[in-house]
Design a protein around this motif. Structure first.
Motif, PDB file in Angstrom:
ATOM      1  N   UNK A  48      57.195  63.399  17.082  1.00  0.00           N
ATOM      2  CA  UNK A  48      57.431  64.022  15.784  1.00  0.00           C
ATOM      3  C   UNK A  48      58.023  63.048  14.771  1.00  0.00           C
ATOM      4  N   UNK A  49      58.439  61.940  15.262  1.00  0.00           N
ATOM      5  CA  UNK A  49      59.011  60.927  14.374  1.00  0.00           C
ATOM      6  C   UNK A  49      57.907  60.319  13.502  1.00  0.00           C
ATOM      7  N   UNK A  50      58.170  60.293  12.221  1.00  0.00           N
ATOM      8  CA  UNK A  50      57.191  59.672  11.316  1.00  0.00           C
ATOM      9  C   UNK A  50      57.804  58.410  10.725  1.00  0.00           C
ATOM     10  N   UNK A  51      56.929  57.473  10.417  1.00  0.00           N
ATOM     11  CA  UNK A  51      57.406  56.206   9.844  1.00  0.00           C
ATOM     12  C   UNK A  51      56.460  55.757   8.731  1.00  0.00           C
ATOM     13  N   UNK A  52      57.112  55.186   7.719  1.00  0.00           N
ATOM     14  CA  UNK A  52      56.346  54.682   6.569  1.00  0.00           C
ATOM     15  C   UNK A  52      56.405  53.157   6.627  1.00  0.00           C
ATOM     16  N   UNK A  53      55.199  52.530   6.600  1.00  0.00           N
ATOM     17  CA  UNK A  53      55.138  51.072   6.658  1.00  0.00           C
ATOM     18  C   UNK A  53      54.883  50.531   5.248  1.00  0.00           C
ATOM     19  N   UNK A  54      55.885  49.839   4.728  1.00  0.00           N
ATOM     20  CA  UNK A  54      55.772  49.328   3.358  1.00  0.00           C
ATOM     21  C   UNK A  54      55.489  47.825   3.368  1.00  0.00           C
ATOM     22  N   UNK A  55      54.307  47.479   2.852  1.00  0.00           N
ATOM     23  CA  UNK A  55      53.924  46.064   2.815  1.00  0.00           C
ATOM     24  C   UNK A  55      54.307  45.417   1.492  1.00  0.00           C
ATOM     25  N   UNK A  56      54.775  44.183   1.580  1.00  0.00           N
ATOM     26  CA  UNK A  56      55.202  43.460   0.378  1.00  0.00           C
ATOM     27  C   UNK A  56      54.676  42.034   0.386  1.00  0.00           C
ATOM     28  N   UNK A  57      54.650  41.474  -0.804  1.00  0.00           N
ATOM     29  CA  UNK A  57      54.265  40.061  -0.950  1.00  0.00           C
ATOM     30  C   UNK A  57      55.297  39.380  -1.836  1.00  0.00           C
ATOM     31  N   UNK A  58      55.319  38.062  -1.810  1.00  0.00           N
ATOM     32  CA  UNK A  58      56.204  37.375  -2.764  1.00  0.00           C
ATOM     33  C   UNK A  58      55.535  37.361  -4.126  1.00  0.00           C
ATOM     34  N   UNK A  59      56.249  36.852  -5.102  1.00  0.00           N
ATOM     35  CA  UNK A  59      55.782  36.949  -6.489  1.00  0.00           C
ATOM     36  C   UNK A  59      54.620  36.015  -6.805  1.00  0.00           C
ATOM     37  N   UNK A  60      54.364  35.105  -5.896  1.00  0.00           N
ATOM     38  CA  UNK A  60      53.337  34.116  -6.218  1.00  0.00           C
ATOM     39  C   UNK A  60      51.937  34.709  -6.070  1.00  0.00           C
ATOM     40  N   UNK A  61      51.051  34.273  -6.932  1.00  0.00           N
ATOM     41  CA  UNK A  61      49.690  34.796  -6.895  1.00  0.00           C
ATOM     42  C   UNK A  61      49.563  36.028  -7.778  1.00  0.00           C
ATOM     43  N   UNK A  62      48.419  36.631  -7.740  1.00  0.00           N
ATOM     44  CA  UNK A  62      48.165  37.738  -8.667  1.00  0.00           C
ATOM     45  C   UNK A  62      48.615  39.064  -8.071  1.00  0.00           C
ATOM     46  N   UNK A  63      48.947  39.989  -8.974  1.00  0.00           N
ATOM     47  CA  UNK A  63      49.541  41.259  -8.544  1.00  0.00           C
ATOM     48  C   UNK A  63      48.565  42.086  -7.711  1.00  0.00           C
ATOM     49  N   UNK A  64      47.328  42.145  -8.155  1.00  0.00           N
ATOM     50  CA  UNK A  64      46.373  42.961  -7.412  1.00  0.00           C
ATOM     51  C   UNK A  64      46.069  42.369  -6.041  1.00  0.00           C
ATOM     52  N   UNK A  65      45.920  41.067  -6.023  1.00  0.00           N
ATOM     53  CA  UNK A  65      45.658  40.437  -4.727  1.00  0.00           C
ATOM     54  C   UNK A  65      46.861  40.638  -3.819  1.00  0.00           C
ATOM     55  N   UNK A  66      48.066  40.548  -4.388  1.00  0.00           N
ATOM     56  CA  UNK A  66      49.275  40.745  -3.581  1.00  0.00           C
ATOM     57  C   UNK A  66      49.384  42.189  -3.079  1.00  0.00           C
ATOM     58  N   UNK A  67      48.887  43.108  -3.869  1.00  0.00           N
ATOM     59  CA  UNK A  67      48.834  44.504  -3.400  1.00  0.00           C
ATOM     60  C   UNK A  67      47.979  44.596  -2.138  1.00  0.00           C
ATOM     61  N   UNK A  68      46.835  43.979  -2.196  1.00  0.00           N
ATOM     62  CA  UNK A  68      45.939  44.006  -1.038  1.00  0.00           C
ATOM     63  C   UNK A  68      46.560  43.267   0.140  1.00  0.00           C
ATOM     64  N   UNK A  69      47.257  42.186  -0.186  1.00  0.00           N
ATOM     65  CA  UNK A  69      47.898  41.403   0.874  1.00  0.00           C
ATOM     66  C   UNK A  69      49.018  42.195   1.549  1.00  0.00           C
ATOM     67  N   UNK A  70      49.820  42.905   0.737  1.00  0.00           N
ATOM     68  CA  UNK A  70      50.878  43.761   1.290  1.00  0.00           C
ATOM     69  C   UNK A  70      50.290  44.835   2.188  1.00  0.00           C
ATOM     70  N   UNK A  71      49.175  45.358   1.741  1.00  0.00           N
ATOM     71  CA  UNK A  71      48.528  46.375   2.564  1.00  0.00           C
ATOM     72  C   UNK A  71      48.018  45.792   3.873  1.00  0.00           C
ATOM     73  N   UNK A  72      47.488  44.621   3.804  1.00  0.00           N
ATOM     74  CA  UNK A  72      46.978  43.967   5.005  1.00  0.00           C
ATOM     75  C   UNK A  72      48.122  43.762   6.012  1.00  0.00           C
ATOM     76  N   UNK A  73      49.276  43.389   5.494  1.00  0.00           N
ATOM     77  CA  UNK A  73      50.434  43.186   6.371  1.00  0.00           C
ATOM     78  C   UNK A  73      50.864  44.517   7.009  1.00  0.00           C
ATOM     79  N   UNK A  74      50.939  45.565   6.163  1.00  0.00           N
ATOM     80  CA  UNK A  74      51.323  46.885   6.693  1.00  0.00           C
ATOM     81  C   UNK A  74      50.316  47.340   7.737  1.00  0.00           C
TER      82      UNK A  74
END
Lengths: 189, 342, 440
Positions: free
Chosen positions: A115-141
């Motif tokens: 019953x335990x739920x968990x939220x996986x939040x992916x992040x990137x550093x500031x370098x590179x473009x925001x949209x690509x970093x969004x995808x990268x954070x998701x890839x990590x999550x």
């Protein structure tokens, strides 16, 4: 018997090959391949990783043999579960070796608490473009999510979200800030 | 060895077509050559191979006769000696016989002498009688002969005189003829001389005329050559002047180009395809007299930027030399065409 | 018929002869004449003097027209302006201009004008003079309501820019950007729209969660953007006039990188609903999706090319992010960038000549462009944390976000990498600039 020995040898060679394959080739790409297309391979690979990350190299029968030891281990795992942030190298989603043991502990905990739920939040550093970093954070999550599933957690318990570079843990434009911002955070609800 | 090599080379030069034939020939030749070579190798003392061959060839034909003569020489001498002894003996015998003959001859001669004296006395008497008769006949004959001789002599004299007369006449005639001939020859000679002289004169005149013509031609040619040389010289000078002006012009072209490049602000709408051609006229002071857009680029801003650049120069850099200025910079074209946009 | 044919032939022959004659006459003297070719221009910006406009009473105080125009022209990187203190005279109409004075000052153009009040409107009469040609190249009068003096000034800037360069100005367009204010503890993300010089900014959306990727609709009346306001990213379309918002994409996983089609009827989106980041085309009306990429790698930042048929996008299929182009929705992607290991967020110009993007080199991130005709890459910026390039609609200016002493600011450069012009700083970070199209 004879056959099974052969089988075992074959399996060992195979798994060695897998391990070698995993560690020697770019794991970023490897994980993507496993995650998106071939789940069966993913689980085999995960099992191999699990065996490796256990550290002892002994078989699972040890657990049933000594309860005291199991209890100690459980305590250890609880301590490990205090760690909920996992770090990555620049432009990769490769789970680092030191993170695996901890993630296994989390996976077991989730397995034991459906019953335990968990939220996986992916992040990137500031370098590179925001949209690509969004995808990268998701890839990590996603990489963490797959690892947890392989180690016992259920997909239904988890939710992933990527913030890209929008929510840095540490402000600043230094190497250490960037290193601390390239991460996946486990948020238990 | 040398011979062998030479022969082999010679064979090599033969233009044989059939390989079999060639092979056979080669083998044959090799054998021959080997043999020849073998035999030729022995005489070390032998001189040049070429002379060997020559001698070999020439001695193929023998000359037997001198050989025989030489071999029989001593036999002939001995024979001659024997013969001489025999002859001597024969001569001795002959001499004795001759002496005996001589004595017999003497006796015969004394007898003949006595006979001859008796015959002579008879003859002498005969001769005296004969003499007397002959003397008479001779006297008569001499008389006739003298008469005949006198007549003949007169006749002779007369003939001689006539002959002399005829000869004189002949000589006179001959002389006359000679004179006439001489005169004729002289006349002819004179005439010939005159003719020759006339001919020579004519030829001379012709030659002179021709020479004059040639002279005239040569003179003409030389005049032309001179003119050509002069023209060339002038052209070269003009060219040099031109070159001077050109280099001078190029110098100032570069200066103008630089000044205009600094003064030209191609608008951001400019593309490398745009070209604006302006005709500009300068005053001798280097000031702009007028500017005219000959070909526009189709982009007003671009054309204006070009005109503005041309007009922005207060004074154009121009050469001091007036000719160069007039030739190149009085009026010229400026083409604005960006090649390397920012 | 035969007669006519004969006539035609005669005519043709005559024409030929005539044209030959014309050609012979025309080329003869012209070819003898010297021609000097100028293939390079001055490297520096064009000197322009913007003379303070004469005011005939009733003009509201505040920023003066001439200084706004001056800033606009300077922002383009193509002009340098003369400060009024250095001017020998302050004419306000053509008849007062002594060209020689301006030529002495090295000026190429002089803008003179005067403002007069007419009820609640302000009228400007202005003239642009070419100093060397001693000609007026622009003369106009324009009026705005009293409160819109800046609109008037940007309008004049546009006209001046176009008269000199031959390219329409882009000073009357808008900027959309996101500011982040962390001063009061809780982060405040604000989506704002301002003039190109950053003035007259208005907040359109405020959130404590991130707002990303504002994108202008082709008519300049709507913005699409990514907002995390629900805790996860979703794509909204925001009508600026009414303030109405519509959530158009809220799929599991990523919902990011919206880009409008030229007809404004569809959006390119990056979604990861099918596994990993892929680019989809959404018909806005029906919300139908068509997947345009299919690869295990990250495919994102899709944007239509100048033709409206193909798309540029970022993909790390080669190992790191690089720019790819598909000439149509179904064409095979062709890699465009090769200059370094990191090239992302393509922004093509409207002519099909260049594509601009973020380019990593020697550890720093810069804005670069690639000449699509020959693949030649030029790095345009020297700052080290450059992001979010966005082209002005005239293709002559480019705005991007960069770091200035730890804070994100916006900078405008000319599209060929000329002089940079930093927009005045507002409170906190300014990021994700998006240059509007010409607003009709």
């Amino acid at each position: 018997m004879k056959l099974s020995v052969h089988q075992k040898a074959f399996a060992m060679v195979l798994s060695l090959g897998l391990v070698a394959g995993c560690s020697s080739t770019g794991e970023t790409m490897g994980e993507d391949e496993y995650g998106s297309d071939v789940s069966a391979v993913d689980q085999d690979g995960g099992s191999t990783v699990y065996g490796g990350s256990d550290g002892s190299g002994v078989s699972a029968s040890d657990l049933t043999e000594e309860e005291l030891r199991a209890r100690e281990e459980r305590a250890e795992q609880e301590a490990m579960r205090n760690i909920t942030t996992f770090y990555f190298d620049f432009d990769t989603a490769e789970i680092k070796a030191e993170a695996r043991e901890v993630l296994v502990a989390h996976a077991r905990f989730l397995e034991n608490n459906p019953n335990q739920r968990v939220r996986l939040e992916g992040h990137a550093d500031e370098r590179g473009t925001k949209e690509y970093n969004l995808a990268l954070g998701e890839r990590r999550a996603n990489a963490v999510e797959r690892f947890l599933i392989v180690n016992g957690a259920s997909r239904a318990q988890m939710e992933t979200v990527s913030y890209g570079e929008e929510k840095p843990a540490v402000m600043g434009s230094s190497e250490s800030a960037w290193a601390q911002n390239r991460r996946v955070e486990l948020v238990f609800e | 060895m040398t011979g062998q090599e030479r022969d082999v080379t010679n064979i090599g030069q033969q233009p044989w077509k059939s390989p079999v034939a060639l092979s056979l020939l080669l083998h044959g030749l090799i054998v021959v050559v080997a043999l020849a070579g073998w035999s030729w190798t022995t005489p070390e003392s032998e001189p040049e191979p070429r002379s060997i061959a020559a001698r070999l060839v020439t001695q193929q034909e023998p000359e037997p006769s001198p050989v025989v003569e030489e071999v029989d020489e001593p036999d002939r001498d001995e024979e001659r000696k024997k013969e001489q002894q025999e002859q001597k003996r024969r001569q001795e015998a002959e001499r004795k016989a001759a002496e005996e003959e001589k004595a017999r001859e003497e006796a015969r001669r004394i007898q003949q002498e006595k006979e001859r004296k008796r015959q002579e006395e008879a003859a002498a008497r005969e001769r005296a009688e004969q003499k007397a008769r002959e003397e008479e006949a001779a006297r008569q004959k001499a008389e006739a002969e003298a008469k005949e001789r006198a007549r003949q002599k007169a006749e002779e004299e007369k003939r001689r005189q006539e002959e002399a007369k005829r000869r004189a006449e002949e000589e006179r005639r001959k002389a006359e003829e000679e004179r006439r001939k001489r005169e004729e020859a002289e006349r002819q000679k004179r005439e010939e001389q005159a003719r020759r002289e006339a001919e020579q004169k004519r030829k001379e005149a012709e030659r002179r005329l021709k020479e004059q013509q040639l002279e005239a031609l040569a003179e003409e040619a030389s005049r032309e050559r001179e003119a050509e040389a002069r023209r060339q010289q002038e052209a070269a000078a003009a060219k040099a002047r031109e070159a001077r002006m050109m280099s001078e012009s190029e110098k100032y072209q570069a200066l103008i180009r630089e000044r205009l490049s600094q003064a030209w602000y191609p608008p951001s709408s400019a593309t490398e395809e745009m070209t604006a051609r302006l005709q500009i006229t300068l005053l001798p002071t280097g000031e702009l007299q007028s500017v005219k857009l000959i070909n526009g680029s189709g982009n007003t801003a671009f054309d204006n930027s070009a005109i503005s650049a041309v007009k922005s120069l207060n004074r154009y850099p121009i050469p001091d030399d007036r000719d160069t200025f007039e030739r190149y910079f009085r009026q010229f074209t400026i083409e604005f065409n960006p090649r390397r946009l920012k | 018929m035969t007669h006519r044919t004969n006539n035609t032939y005669t005519f043709m022959a005559l024409t030929l002869v005539c044209s030959l004659l014309v050609w012979a006459l025309g080329t003869g003297p012209a070819s003898a004449e010297l021609t000097i070719r100028i293939t390079e221009g001055a490297d520096s910006a064009i000197p322009v003097a913007v003379v303070p406009f004469a005011e005939n009473g009733g003009i509201p105080a505040g920023d003066k027209i001439n200084s706004i125009v001056q800033d606009d022209l300077a922002m383009s990187g193509e002009f340098r302006t003369l400060s009024p203190e250095k001017m020998l005279s302050l004419p306000s109409k053509r008849s007062e201009v002594y060209y020689r004075d301006w030529r002495l000052l090295g000026q190429r153009y002089v803008l003179v004008g005067q403002l007069s009040r007419n009820g609640d409107r302000v009228e400007a009469r202005y003239e642009l003079l070419d100093v060397n040609r001693e000609e007026r190249i622009l003369g106009e009068s324009a009026a705005v309501s009293v409160g819109n003096m800046r609109t008037l000034a940007h309008h004049i800037s546009d006209k001046v820019y176009e008269a000199i360069t031959g390219v329409p100005g882009a000073f009357s367009t808008k900027l959309a950007y996101v500011t982040l204010d962390t001063a009061k503890g809780e982060p405040r993300y604000r989506l704002q729209v301002s003039d190109v010089d950053g003035k007259r900014a208005r907040v359109r959306l405020e959130s404590k969660e991130p707002i990303l990727s504002p994108a202008w609709s082709p008519d300049g009346k709507k913005l699409a953007y990514v907002s995390f306001e629900t805790g996860k990213p979703a794509i909204y379309i925001h009508e600026l006039g009414s303030g109405n918002r519509t959530k158009v994409a809220d799929f599991r996983g990523l919902n990011s990188a919206p880009a409008w089609s030229r007809d404004g009827r569809s959006l390119l989106l990056t979604l990861s609903k099918d596994g990993n980041a892929e680019i989809y085309r959404m018909d806005i009306q029906s919300r139908n999706l068509k997947r345009l990429t299919n690869h295990w790698s990250i495919d994102t930042e899709g944007v239509w090319d100048h033709s409206g048929e193909g798309i540029f996008f970022t993909s790390d299929r080669s190992g790191g992010p690089q720019i790819y182009h598909k000439s149509s929705e179904t064409a095979e992607p062709r890699r465009i960038t090769f200059g370094s290991r990191y090239n992302a967020r393509p922004r093509p110009d409207s002519q099909g000549d260049y594509v601009y993007y973020v380019h990593q080199r020697n550890g720093g991130f810069h804005i670069a462009r690639t000449d699509l005709s020959n693949g030649e890459e030029t790095v345009l910026t020297r700052t080290a944390s450059d992001e979010s390039p966005s082209l002005a609609p005239n293709g002559r200016m480019l705005i991007y976000a960069t770091k200035h002493s730890g804070t994100s600011v916006l900078t405008v450069i000319s599209a060929d990498g000329g002089a940079a012009y930093s927009l005045p700083a507002t409170e906190g970070d300014v990021r994700e600039p998006a240059w509007s199209p010409v607003i009709r």
